[in-house]
Scaffold this motif. Structure first.
Motif, PDB file in Angstrom:
ATOM      1  N   ASN A  80      56.610  -6.883  16.560  1.00 50.67           N
ATOM      2  CA  ASN A  80      55.437  -6.748  17.489  1.00 50.67           C
ATOM      3  C   ASN A  80      54.972  -5.367  18.087  1.00 50.67           C
ATOM      4  OD1 ASN A  80      54.493  -7.543  19.847  1.00 50.67           O
ATOM      5  ND2 ASN A  80      55.211  -6.318  20.607  1.00 50.67           N
ATOM      6  N   SER A  81      54.675  -4.255  16.820  1.00 47.13           N
ATOM      7  CA  SER A  81      54.453  -3.079  16.799  1.00 47.13           C
ATOM      8  C   SER A  81      52.831  -3.198  15.788  1.00 47.13           C
ATOM      9  CB  SER A  81      54.899  -2.323  16.883  1.00 47.13           C
ATOM     10  OG  SER A  81      55.431  -2.407  14.948  1.00 47.13           O
ATOM     11  N   GLN A  82      53.286  -3.633  14.338  1.00 47.17           N
ATOM     12  CA  GLN A  82      52.165  -4.583  14.083  1.00 47.17           C
ATOM     13  C   GLN A  82      51.240  -4.944  14.412  1.00 47.17           C
ATOM     14  OE1 GLN A  82      53.582  -6.177  10.181  1.00 47.17           O
ATOM     15  NE2 GLN A  82      54.927  -4.403   9.413  1.00 47.17           N
ATOM     16  N   TYR A  83      51.662  -6.385  15.247  1.00 51.76           N
ATOM     17  CA  TYR A  83      50.520  -7.004  15.605  1.00 51.76           C
ATOM     18  C   TYR A  83      49.735  -6.906  16.655  1.00 51.76           C
ATOM     19  CZ  TYR A  83      48.594 -10.686  18.976  1.00 51.76           C
ATOM     20  OH  TYR A  83      47.091 -11.187  19.356  1.00 51.76           O
ATOM     21  N   ARG A  84      50.035  -5.587  17.543  1.00 54.68           N
ATOM     22  CA  ARG A  84      49.883  -4.769  18.402  1.00 54.68           C
ATOM     23  C   ARG A  84      48.983  -3.324  17.965  1.00 54.68           C
ATOM     24  NH1 ARG A  84      49.217  -8.072  22.445  1.00 54.68           N
ATOM     25  NH2 ARG A  84      52.050  -8.827  23.003  1.00 54.68           N
ATOM     26  N   GLN A  85      49.057  -2.957  16.753  1.00 50.75           N
ATOM     27  CA  GLN A  85      48.310  -2.431  16.059  1.00 50.75           C
ATOM     28  C   GLN A  85      46.696  -2.930  15.050  1.00 50.75           C
ATOM     29  OE1 GLN A  85      50.138  -0.149  13.104  1.00 50.75           O
ATOM     30  NE2 GLN A  85      51.260   1.307  14.537  1.00 50.75           N
ATOM     31  N   PHE A  86      47.167  -4.392  15.154  1.00 50.09           N
ATOM     32  CA  PHE A  86      45.914  -5.633  14.947  1.00 50.09           C
ATOM     33  C   PHE A  86      45.243  -5.859  16.372  1.00 50.09           C
ATOM     34  CE2 PHE A  86      44.475  -9.049  14.254  1.00 50.09           C
ATOM     35  CZ  PHE A  86      43.459  -9.207  12.987  1.00 50.09           C
ATOM     36  N   VAL A  87      46.053  -5.806  17.154  1.00 50.72           N
ATOM     37  CA  VAL A  87      45.242  -5.890  18.627  1.00 50.72           C
ATOM     38  C   VAL A  87      44.255  -4.997  18.746  1.00 50.72           C
ATOM     39  CG1 VAL A  87      45.225  -6.358  20.421  1.00 50.72           C
ATOM     40  CG2 VAL A  87      46.601  -7.521  18.775  1.00 50.72           C
ATOM     41  N   GLN A  88      44.612  -3.474  18.643  1.00 54.86           N
ATOM     42  CA  GLN A  88      43.982  -2.395  19.143  1.00 54.86           C
ATOM     43  C   GLN A  88      43.056  -2.011  17.988  1.00 54.86           C
ATOM     44  OE1 GLN A  88      44.524  -0.871  21.553  1.00 54.86           O
ATOM     45  NE2 GLN A  88      45.512  -2.181  22.732  1.00 54.86           N
ATOM     46  N   GLN A  89      42.630  -2.593  16.347  1.00 58.35           N
ATOM     47  CA  GLN A  89      42.053  -1.975  15.913  1.00 58.35           C
ATOM     48  C   GLN A  89      41.319  -3.207  16.078  1.00 58.35           C
ATOM     49  OE1 GLN A  89      42.740  -3.436  12.083  1.00 58.35           O
ATOM     50  NE2 GLN A  89      41.722  -2.972  10.978  1.00 58.35           N
ATOM     51  N   GLN A  90      41.517  -4.722  16.431  1.00 58.90           N
ATOM     52  CA  GLN A  90      39.807  -5.461  16.578  1.00 58.90           C
ATOM     53  C   GLN A  90      40.085  -5.550  18.625  1.00 58.90           C
ATOM     54  OE1 GLN A  90      39.242  -8.575  14.384  1.00 58.90           O
ATOM     55  NE2 GLN A  90      40.468  -6.732  13.215  1.00 58.90           N
ATOM     56  N   THR A  91      39.793  -4.646  18.689  1.00 63.78           N
ATOM     57  CA  THR A  91      39.018  -3.871  19.967  1.00 63.78           C
ATOM     58  C   THR A  91      38.524  -3.089  19.920  1.00 63.78           C
ATOM     59  OG1 THR A  91      41.258  -4.369  21.336  1.00 63.78           O
ATOM     60  CG2 THR A  91      39.698  -3.025  22.179  1.00 63.78           C
ATOM     61  N   LYS A  92      39.055  -2.106  18.752  1.00 66.05           N
ATOM     62  CA  LYS A  92      37.664  -1.091  18.594  1.00 66.05           C
ATOM     63  C   LYS A  92      36.728  -1.604  17.175  1.00 66.05           C
ATOM     64  CE  LYS A  92      39.857   2.453  20.359  1.00 66.05           C
ATOM     65  NZ  LYS A  92      39.862   2.747  21.770  1.00 66.05           N
ATOM     66  N   THR A  93      36.990  -3.244  16.612  1.00 68.56           N
ATOM     67  CA  THR A  93      36.105  -3.641  16.064  1.00 68.56           C
ATOM     68  C   THR A  93      34.884  -4.539  16.860  1.00 68.56           C
ATOM     69  OG1 THR A  93      37.479  -3.923  14.231  1.00 68.56           O
ATOM     70  CG2 THR A  93      35.987  -5.040  13.696  1.00 68.56           C
ATOM     71  N   LEU A 130      24.872  -0.463  25.683  1.00 68.57           N
ATOM     72  CA  LEU A 130      25.368  -1.225  25.549  1.00 68.57           C
ATOM     73  C   LEU A 130      27.111  -1.064  25.476  1.00 68.57           C
ATOM     74  CD1 LEU A 130      26.427  -5.144  26.313  1.00 68.57           C
ATOM     75  CD2 LEU A 130      25.708  -5.044  23.384  1.00 68.57           C
ATOM     76  N   GLN A 131      27.066  -0.066  23.865  1.00 70.85           N
ATOM     77  CA  GLN A 131      28.122   0.438  23.586  1.00 70.85           C
ATOM     78  C   GLN A 131      29.391   0.823  24.764  1.00 70.85           C
ATOM     79  OE1 GLN A 131      27.641   2.377  20.488  1.00 70.85           O
ATOM     80  NE2 GLN A 131      28.459   1.152  18.924  1.00 70.85           N
ATOM     81  N   ARG A 132      28.348   2.018  25.548  1.00 71.32           N
ATOM     82  CA  ARG A 132      28.953   2.442  26.812  1.00 71.32           C
ATOM     83  C   ARG A 132      29.309   1.250  27.957  1.00 71.32           C
ATOM     84  NH1 ARG A 132      25.301   6.544  25.652  1.00 71.32           N
ATOM     85  NH2 ARG A 132      23.326   5.108  27.527  1.00 71.32           N
ATOM     86  N   SER A 133      29.150   0.120  28.109  1.00 72.25           N
ATOM     87  CA  SER A 133      28.688  -0.693  29.017  1.00 72.25           C
ATOM     88  C   SER A 133      29.829  -1.477  28.751  1.00 72.25           C
ATOM     89  CB  SER A 133      26.918  -1.230  29.804  1.00 72.25           C
ATOM     90  OG  SER A 133      26.533  -0.152  29.727  1.00 72.25           O
ATOM     91  N   LEU A 134      30.065  -1.628  27.773  1.00 68.57           N
ATOM     92  CA  LEU A 134      31.099  -2.847  27.380  1.00 68.57           C
ATOM     93  C   LEU A 134      32.501  -2.372  27.733  1.00 68.57           C
ATOM     94  CD1 LEU A 134      29.754  -4.244  24.032  1.00 68.57           C
ATOM     95  CD2 LEU A 134      30.381  -5.427  26.465  1.00 68.57           C
ATOM     96  N   LYS A 135      33.087  -3.076  28.252  1.00 67.25           N
ATOM     97  CA  LYS A 135      34.893  -2.745  28.326  1.00 67.25           C
ATOM     98  C   LYS A 135      35.486  -3.896  27.675  1.00 67.25           C
ATOM     99  CE  LYS A 135      33.840  -0.685  33.411  1.00 67.25           C
ATOM    100  NZ  LYS A 135      34.038  -0.410  34.308  1.00 67.25           N
ATOM    101  N   ILE A 136      36.436  -2.924  26.775  1.00 65.87           N
ATOM    102  CA  ILE A 136      36.880  -4.335  25.725  1.00 65.87           C
ATOM    103  C   ILE A 136      38.587  -3.502  25.959  1.00 65.87           C
ATOM    104  CG2 ILE A 136      37.726  -5.024  23.685  1.00 65.87           C
ATOM    105  CD1 ILE A 136      34.335  -4.192  23.913  1.00 65.87           C
ATOM    106  N   ARG A 137      39.155  -4.921  26.186  1.00 69.84           N
ATOM    107  CA  ARG A 137      40.790  -3.990  26.577  1.00 69.84           C
ATOM    108  C   ARG A 137      41.759  -5.604  26.214  1.00 69.84           C
ATOM    109  NH1 ARG A 137      43.168  -5.833  31.701  1.00 69.84           N
ATOM    110  NH2 ARG A 137      41.632  -6.810  32.361  1.00 69.84           N
ATOM    111  N   PRO A 138      43.182  -5.407  25.357  1.00 74.61           N
ATOM    112  CA  PRO A 138      43.623  -5.996  25.687  1.00 74.61           C
ATOM    113  C   PRO A 138      44.395  -6.506  26.924  1.00 74.61           C
ATOM    114  CG  PRO A 138      44.468  -4.554  23.860  1.00 74.61           C
ATOM    115  CD  PRO A 138      43.484  -4.347  24.833  1.00 74.61           C
ATOM    116  N   VAL A 139      44.710  -8.376  26.962  1.00 73.34           N
ATOM    117  CA  VAL A 139      46.188  -8.246  28.065  1.00 73.34           C
ATOM    118  C   VAL A 139      46.698  -8.464  27.652  1.00 73.34           C
ATOM    119  CG1 VAL A 139      45.857  -9.992  29.532  1.00 73.34           C
ATOM    120  CG2 VAL A 139      43.375  -9.767  28.904  1.00 73.34           C
ATOM    121  N   PRO A 140      47.803  -7.478  28.620  1.00 79.28           N
ATOM    122  CA  PRO A 140      48.874  -7.510  28.562  1.00 79.28           C
ATOM    123  C   PRO A 140      49.777  -8.340  28.694  1.00 79.28           C
ATOM    124  CG  PRO A 140      48.205  -5.871  30.594  1.00 79.28           C
ATOM    125  CD  PRO A 140      47.200  -6.552  29.583  1.00 79.28           C
ATOM    126  N   ASP A 141      51.066  -8.519  27.648  1.00 78.77           N
ATOM    127  CA  ASP A 141      51.674  -9.554  27.291  1.00 78.77           C
ATOM    128  C   ASP A 141      51.754 -10.831  27.200  1.00 78.77           C
ATOM    129  OD1 ASP A 141      53.509  -7.898  28.067  1.00 78.77           O
ATOM    130  OD2 ASP A 141      53.169  -8.052  30.501  1.00 78.77           O
TER     131      ASP A 141
END
Length: 302
Positions: A80-93, A130-141
């Motif tokens: 699950n940690s690898q998947y969460r790291q991938f999600v964080q990477q996509q969040t920054k992408t 637009l970069q400063r205005s966007l709020k990108i976050r993973p939804v928990p669980d």
């Protein structure tokens, strides 16, 4: 002579701030102050307050990759940690400069208007804003990523978020499977080449078969038309044999009244049939009565 009591000094507590005691001692003053602040603050809220609008979009990140042209098995994450790291990477992408640049450019209308870029604003400043205005976050669980945008102007806000999400999805598809578009183009070209070669070989085989007068080149496989013709020939031969047998039985029955055991058994069944014999008896009695009646009558009797 001095004592210990004479040498000690009394330490009195200093003056401290006690808000709770002050509120309890000045209850009326606190209530009046609170009411005045509320009455004075309400008009300021309506005058100085600004409405904000927020739109949000969610993206599902699957915990395993889809099949690609190289590997037939789906690639899944080991933990699950690898998947969460991938999600964080996509969040920054999603907030990457080139992706937002394509998204902002896709919003350009035919008349030159853009729901996000302000009048006279440079493209780079618009993208950075637009970069400063966007709020990108993973939804928990969950397997979701939420992309939200807030602004004081609601016109075109949903179009901006949709453009960002669609541009990110297109970029993710191209990046996860390297050179996917080029591979598809090459595969389609190869498919067309093989289709043309196959059609040429089919035409050549048809010409050879027409010259040789055959329908199949492999005797073991056979041809459905040849099999159908062979079956028709076998059916005709079988029908001809049965017809000859039937004609022979008919000729024998016409000469001797019997042909074989089957026919004789049929005749015996007819002769010993009780119902048929009863019918014959009643018919014979009826015939005798009619002959008796007609015997005493002249031909001119009505």
């Amino acid at each position: 002579m001095t004592t210990n009591a004479d040498l000690s000094t009394d330490r009195l507590p200093g003056r401290g701030i006690k808000p709770l005691d002050s509120l309890l001692n000045h209850t009326r003053l606190v209530i009046v102050t609170f009411i005045l602040v509320v009455l004075a603050g309400l008009p300021m809220v309506f005058i100085k307050g600004v409405s904000t609008y927020q739109v949000a979009a969610t993206i599902q990140v699957a915990p395993r990759y889809m099949k690609n042209l190289k590997d037939d098995n789906e690639l899944d994450f080991q933990s699950n940690s690898q998947y969460r790291q991938f999600v964080q990477q996509q969040t920054k992408t999603i907030n990457r400069y080139d992706i937002l640049q394509k998204a902002v450019r896709s919003l350009d209308a035919a008349d030159g208007s853009n729901p996000w870029t302000k009048a006279g604003e440079a493209e780079r400043r618009s993208i950075e804003r637009l970069q400063r205005s966007l709020k990108i976050r993973p939804v928990p669980d969950t397997y979701l990523i939420q992309v939200s945008l807030e602004s004081t102007e609601r016109e075109g806000l949903d179009r901006v978020v949709n453009a960002v999400v669609l541009t990110y999805l297109d970029s993710a598809k191209d990046e996860q499977v390297y050179g996917a578009s080029e591979r598809v183009i090459q595969l389609r070209a190869r498919e067309a080449e093989l289709g043309n070669a196959n059609a040429a070989l089919i035409r050549q085989r048809s010409d050879i078969a027409r010259q040789l007068g055959v329908t199949a080149f492999n005797p073991a496989d056979g041809n459905p038309f040849d099999k159908l013709v062979q079956k028709l020939r076998e059916d005709i031969a079988d029908a001809r044999g049965r017809r000859i047998d039937a004609e022979a039985k008919l000729a024998a029955f016409g000469q001797s009244g019997e042909t074989d055991l089957v026919t004789r058994s049929v005749l015996e069944s007819v002769l010993i049939d009780p119902g048929l014999n009863s019918l014959k008896s009643s018919l014979n009695n009826r015939r005798a009565n009619l002959v008796t009646v007609l015997s005493g009558l002249a031909p001119s009797h009505p």
